[in-house]
Every structure is written in structure tokens, then in C-alpha cells.
Scaffold this motif. Sequence first.
Motif, PDB file in Angstrom:
ATOM      1  N   ILE A  79     119.234   1.224 108.867  1.00 41.00           N
ATOM      2  CA  ILE A  79     119.375   2.681 108.789  1.00 41.00           C
ATOM      3  C   ILE A  79     119.473   3.233 110.201  1.00 41.00           C
ATOM      4  CG2 ILE A  79     118.136   4.814 108.173  1.00 41.00           C
ATOM      5  CD1 ILE A  79     118.905   3.021 105.848  1.00 41.00           C
ATOM      6  N   PHE A  80     120.414   4.125 110.421  1.00 43.13           N
ATOM      7  CA  PHE A  80     120.428   4.897 111.660  1.00 43.13           C
ATOM      8  C   PHE A  80     119.854   6.274 111.325  1.00 43.13           C
ATOM      9  CE2 PHE A  80     124.493   2.441 113.095  1.00 43.13           C
ATOM     10  CZ  PHE A  80     123.707   1.352 113.442  1.00 43.13           C
ATOM     11  N   GLU A  81     118.637   6.484 111.742  1.00 47.03           N
ATOM     12  CA  GLU A  81     117.998   7.772 111.441  1.00 47.03           C
ATOM     13  C   GLU A  81     118.307   8.749 112.569  1.00 47.03           C
ATOM     14  OE1 GLU A  81     113.698   7.770 111.197  1.00 47.03           O
ATOM     15  OE2 GLU A  81     113.683   9.908 110.733  1.00 47.03           O
ATOM     16  N   LEU A  82     119.130   9.731 112.243  1.00 44.45           N
ATOM     17  CA  LEU A  82     119.558  10.683 113.266  1.00 44.45           C
ATOM     18  C   LEU A  82     118.583  11.866 113.310  1.00 44.45           C
ATOM     19  CD1 LEU A  82     121.994  10.752 115.137  1.00 44.45           C
ATOM     20  CD2 LEU A  82     123.216  12.140 113.483  1.00 44.45           C
ATOM     21  N   VAL A  83     118.075  12.145 114.492  1.00 40.01           N
ATOM     22  CA  VAL A  83     117.206  13.316 114.666  1.00 40.01           C
ATOM     23  C   VAL A  83     117.729  14.131 115.847  1.00 40.01           C
ATOM     24  CG1 VAL A  83     115.158  12.173 113.715  1.00 40.01           C
ATOM     25  CG2 VAL A  83     115.540  12.094 116.170  1.00 40.01           C
ATOM     26  N   ASP A  84     117.232  15.345 115.956  1.00 43.03           N
ATOM     27  CA  ASP A  84     117.630  16.217 117.061  1.00 43.03           C
ATOM     28  C   ASP A  84     116.684  15.935 118.233  1.00 43.03           C
ATOM     29  OD1 ASP A  84     117.864  18.462 118.813  1.00 43.03           O
ATOM     30  OD2 ASP A  84     118.709  19.645 117.166  1.00 43.03           O
ATOM     31  N   ALA A  85     117.252  15.557 119.377  1.00 41.61           N
ATOM     32  CA  ALA A  85     116.415  15.183 120.530  1.00 41.61           C
ATOM     33  C   ALA A  85     115.513  16.340 120.977  1.00 41.61           C
ATOM     34  CB  ALA A  85     117.295  14.730 121.692  1.00 41.61           C
ATOM     35  N   ARG A  86     115.858  17.582 120.618  1.00 40.79           N
ATOM     36  CA  ARG A  86     115.020  18.714 121.012  1.00 40.79           C
ATOM     37  C   ARG A  86     113.777  18.837 120.129  1.00 40.79           C
ATOM     38  NH1 ARG A  86     119.470  23.155 120.283  1.00 40.79           N
ATOM     39  NH2 ARG A  86     119.847  21.750 118.522  1.00 40.79           N
ATOM     40  N   ILE A  87     113.891  18.272 118.902  1.00 43.49           N
ATOM     41  CA  ILE A  87     112.748  18.330 117.971  1.00 43.49           C
ATOM     42  C   ILE A  87     112.681  17.018 117.170  1.00 43.49           C
ATOM     43  CG2 ILE A  87     112.406  20.821 117.679  1.00 43.49           C
ATOM     44  CD1 ILE A  87     114.377  20.785 115.325  1.00 43.49           C
ATOM     45  N   PRO A  88     112.380  15.919 117.874  1.00 42.61           N
ATOM     46  CA  PRO A  88     112.484  14.600 117.221  1.00 42.61           C
ATOM     47  C   PRO A  88     111.559  14.412 116.018  1.00 42.61           C
ATOM     48  CG  PRO A  88     112.285  14.353 119.591  1.00 42.61           C
ATOM     49  CD  PRO A  88     111.988  15.785 119.285  1.00 42.61           C
ATOM     50  N   ILE A  89     110.481  15.166 115.961  1.00 42.22           N
ATOM     51  CA  ILE A  89     109.586  15.040 114.804  1.00 42.22           C
ATOM     52  C   ILE A  89     109.915  16.120 113.774  1.00 42.22           C
ATOM     53  CG2 ILE A  89     107.182  15.285 114.032  1.00 42.22           C
ATOM     54  CD1 ILE A  89     107.720  12.589 115.330  1.00 42.22           C
ATOM     55  N   SER A  90     110.127  17.322 114.243  1.00 45.64           N
ATOM     56  CA  SER A  90     110.388  18.428 113.302  1.00 45.64           C
ATOM     57  C   SER A  90     111.713  18.270 112.579  1.00 45.64           C
ATOM     58  CB  SER A  90     110.357  19.767 114.039  1.00 45.64           C
ATOM     59  OG  SER A  90     109.111  19.955 114.652  1.00 45.64           O
ATOM     60  N   SER A  91     112.636  17.477 113.147  1.00 46.36           N
ATOM     61  CA  SER A  91     113.928  17.291 112.474  1.00 46.36           C
ATOM     62  C   SER A  91     113.968  16.007 111.653  1.00 46.36           C
ATOM     63  CB  SER A  91     115.076  17.288 113.499  1.00 46.36           C
ATOM     64  OG  SER A  91     114.912  16.240 114.434  1.00 46.36           O
ATOM     65  N   ARG A  92     112.792  15.418 111.427  1.00 43.27           N
ATOM     66  CA  ARG A  92     112.747  14.227 110.554  1.00 43.27           C
ATOM     67  C   ARG A  92     112.392  14.664 109.144  1.00 43.27           C
ATOM     68  NH1 ARG A  92     109.144   9.358 112.503  1.00 43.27           N
ATOM     69  NH2 ARG A  92     110.885   7.999 112.000  1.00 43.27           N
ATOM     70  N   ASN A  93     112.914  13.961 108.204  1.00 40.58           N
ATOM     71  CA  ASN A  93     112.529  14.223 106.828  1.00 40.58           C
ATOM     72  C   ASN A  93     111.079  13.777 106.626  1.00 40.58           C
ATOM     73  OD1 ASN A  93     112.197  12.783 103.985  1.00 40.58           O
ATOM     74  ND2 ASN A  93     113.445  14.592 103.750  1.00 40.58           N
ATOM     75  N   PRO A  94     110.278  14.599 105.964  1.00 39.59           N
ATOM     76  CA  PRO A  94     108.857  14.260 105.835  1.00 39.59           C
ATOM     77  C   PRO A  94     108.589  12.966 105.056  1.00 39.59           C
ATOM     78  CG  PRO A  94     109.424  16.202 104.519  1.00 39.59           C
ATOM     79  CD  PRO A  94     110.596  15.897 105.372  1.00 39.59           C
ATOM     80  N   MET A  95     109.552  12.587 104.195  1.00 37.33           N
ATOM     81  CA  MET A  95     109.306  11.391 103.369  1.00 37.33           C
ATOM     82  C   MET A  95     110.098  10.180 103.835  1.00 37.33           C
ATOM     83  SD  MET A  95     109.152  13.099  99.664  1.00 37.33           S
ATOM     84  CE  MET A  95     108.514  11.639  98.891  1.00 37.33           C
ATOM     85  N   MET A  96     110.633  10.271 105.056  1.00 29.86           N
ATOM     86  CA  MET A  96     111.506   9.224 105.559  1.00 29.86           C
ATOM     87  C   MET A  96     110.903   7.818 105.419  1.00 29.86           C
ATOM     88  SD  MET A  96     114.418   9.258 106.541  1.00 29.86           S
ATOM     89  CE  MET A  96     115.686   8.638 107.497  1.00 29.86           C
ATOM     90  N   ASP A  97     109.670   7.677 105.876  1.00 28.79           N
ATOM     91  CA  ASP A  97     109.056   6.345 105.869  1.00 28.79           C
ATOM     92  C   ASP A  97     108.968   5.794 104.450  1.00 28.79           C
ATOM     93  OD1 ASP A  97     108.855   6.606 108.539  1.00 28.79           O
ATOM     94  OD2 ASP A  97     106.707   7.001 108.589  1.00 28.79           O
ATOM     95  N   GLN A  98     108.584   6.674 103.540  1.00 24.58           N
ATOM     96  CA  GLN A  98     108.462   6.268 102.137  1.00 24.58           C
ATOM     97  C   GLN A  98     109.820   5.888 101.552  1.00 24.58           C
ATOM     98  OE1 GLN A  98     105.999   9.558 100.782  1.00 24.58           O
ATOM     99  NE2 GLN A  98     106.128   8.570  98.770  1.00 24.58           N
ATOM    100  N   ILE A  99     110.835   6.667 101.882  1.00 28.99           N
ATOM    101  CA  ILE A  99     112.156   6.433 101.306  1.00 28.99           C
ATOM    102  C   ILE A  99     112.782   5.159 101.868  1.00 28.99           C
ATOM    103  CG2 ILE A  99     114.529   7.362 101.130  1.00 28.99           C
ATOM    104  CD1 ILE A  99     113.221  10.169 101.106  1.00 28.99           C
ATOM    105  N   VAL A 100     112.667   4.999 103.166  1.00 29.01           N
ATOM    106  CA  VAL A 100     113.321   3.873 103.838  1.00 29.01           C
ATOM    107  C   VAL A 100     112.535   2.575 103.663  1.00 29.01           C
ATOM    108  CG1 VAL A 100     114.000   3.005 106.100  1.00 29.01           C
ATOM    109  CG2 VAL A 100     114.558   5.324 105.465  1.00 29.01           C
TER     110      VAL A 100
END
Length: 285
Positions: free
Chosen positions: A27-48
Motif C-alpha cells: 500500500i502507498f499511503e498518501l498523506v499531506d506532509a503539512r498534516i501527516p497525522i491529521s490527513s490519515r484515515n483514523p482506521m487505516m491500521d485496522q483496514i490495511v
Amino acid sequence: MTIQWFPGHMAKARREVTEKLKLVDIIFELVDARIPISSRNPMMDQIVQQKPRLVLLNKEDMADPELTKAWIAYFEERGIKAISLNAQEGNGLHAIVKAAKEILKPKWDRMKAKGMNPRAIRAMIIGIPNVGKSTLINRLAKKNIAKTGNTPGVTKAQQWIKVGKELELLDTPGILWPKFEDQEVGYKLAVTGAIKDTIINLQDISVYALRYLEKNYPKVLKERYGLDEIPSDLVQLFDHIGMKRGSIRPGGEVDYDKTAELIIRDVRSVKLGRLTFDHPKDTNQ
Ligand code: G4P
């Protein structure tokens, strides 16, 4: 693009991503470098789950370079390889293939040991809206995307984009929802433009931006708006910026809505410099 996320949409998005996960090695998880945590999906770890993952900090051209380095270290400390890039300009693309190969080396070595021929790595991009997924896919595809599926009666099959000999990328990204629960995250998504037609009041977003700048980038704030000192009184601060930048109503009063818009536009267009709104020290994830 603004997507309204309701429970039904979230469930559907999750289902679609889960289906596609089966097709890929990484998976290439794309996030915004200005908000690397706030632009992550909250359930990413669970989904992936256990699927190998590479975090791509996109829009590095807009983010604070020091903090981008700190974020890469943050992810690596947690066993997740991360690299920064600028999908718009195409910087950092070679590093993606290199990193993917590194991450998958143990699996590829096992395949080789069993006598299997090495094949291209299959990957998909996942991220919340507006992080640059389409931009990155187009960059990697160099406009060589095969067209299918627009004929009535033809079901759109998954298309693979060949990126050199070593990587194949799904042509449609996985789109997941951003975090909504936390108000501060909402402000960060709004101020960076991840949520555009926002339900959050523009003045509130600009106040959030000003307070963040005052705390984290005071010099930048002073320089941009010609301030010797940053007034603690918000009305004074708005009056100063509005006057300075000519956001004035016919009667001579400062137009606060226009001033708020101007501040947000300044942040989003990098007029206030390269800013990062998530700090590794503030997160306990
Ligand atoms: P998505 O598929 O994830 O929804 O995002 P998309 O590629 O549409 O990108 C969203 C916006 O972000 C686009 O601007 C795109 O040009 C910009 N963008 C993508 N990657 C980068 C990058 O590395 N650096 C910078 N500076 N911008 C990037 P847009 O369509 O013009 O929208 P906007 O400018 O109004 O936000």
C-alpha cells in the motif's frame, strides 16, 4: 472535490479498499506532509492490517522541511518506511520504487528461493480526498493509462499502470474518509484545503491559523503582515491585517470575512512560507 461522508459511504469505501487490498503487494499511503497525522484515515491500521505499507508525505513543497524530516523519522521509529515527495512536480518518484523494493525484499527473496521468477510489484494508492492521489497516479503513469470501461455493457476492470518494469499500480486509488471527531483536526484539514467547502466558519479557521502561527511561526506572521508585536487581542490583530492588506468596507471598517479569507488563502498558497500543522511531539499515536 468535496465528498460528504455518511456511515453508508464509509462502509462502502472500506469495502472497496478491502477488496482491492487482495490484489496488491504493498500500500502507498498518501498523506499531506503539512498534516501527516491529521490527513490519515483514523482506521487505516485496522483496514490495511498486515499489508506492507509505504507512507508518502506529499506536497513537501508546502511543508516545513525540518518537520518533514522529523516526520519521516517518526514513522521509521514505528517501523514504517516514509518518504516525502512533490507529486505535482514529480520530485521523489524514483524513491517510491526503490523503497517498495526494499520493503518487499524478504518476500521476493522467498519467492526466488522457491524458484519463482521475479515479477513486478503490485501497489495501490490510498488516501483521503485532496492529498494528491490522482496527481501522483498521473505522474507515475506519464499519461500512459489504458482506457477501458466507458462502453455501455462493459464492466470496468481494474487497470494496472506500468511504472517502469518493476512496479504496477492500480489506476484507481482507494479513497478513505478523514478524521472528523477531533475539532482541531477539522481546523487543520480546513486550513490546508483538504476540506474546501467547509462547514467550519471561515473566521474560526483563520483564527486557528493565526494562533498556530503565533505559537509556532511568529516571525513569519510578523513579517508577512508588518507587525512589530503580535497583539493578543484578536480584533486588533484582524484590524491590523485587514488595514494592511486593504480588506476594508466602503465605510472604512475592516471587512473581517474578507480578512479571514485572505489569511486562509495566504496559508494555502504558501505566501506565509512552508508550514506544517502537525508536530511529532504532539502526537501519541
Ligand atoms: P486527490 O486525487 O487525492 O483527491 O487529489 P488531487 O490529485 O486531485 O490533488 C489535489 C490538489 O493538490 C490539486 O490541486 C493538485 O494539483 C494538488 N497537489 C497534488 N500534489 C501536490 C504537490 O506535491 N504539491 C502541491 N503544491 N500541490 C499538489 P488543484 O486541483 O489545483 O486543487 P487546489 O489547488 O485548488 O487545491
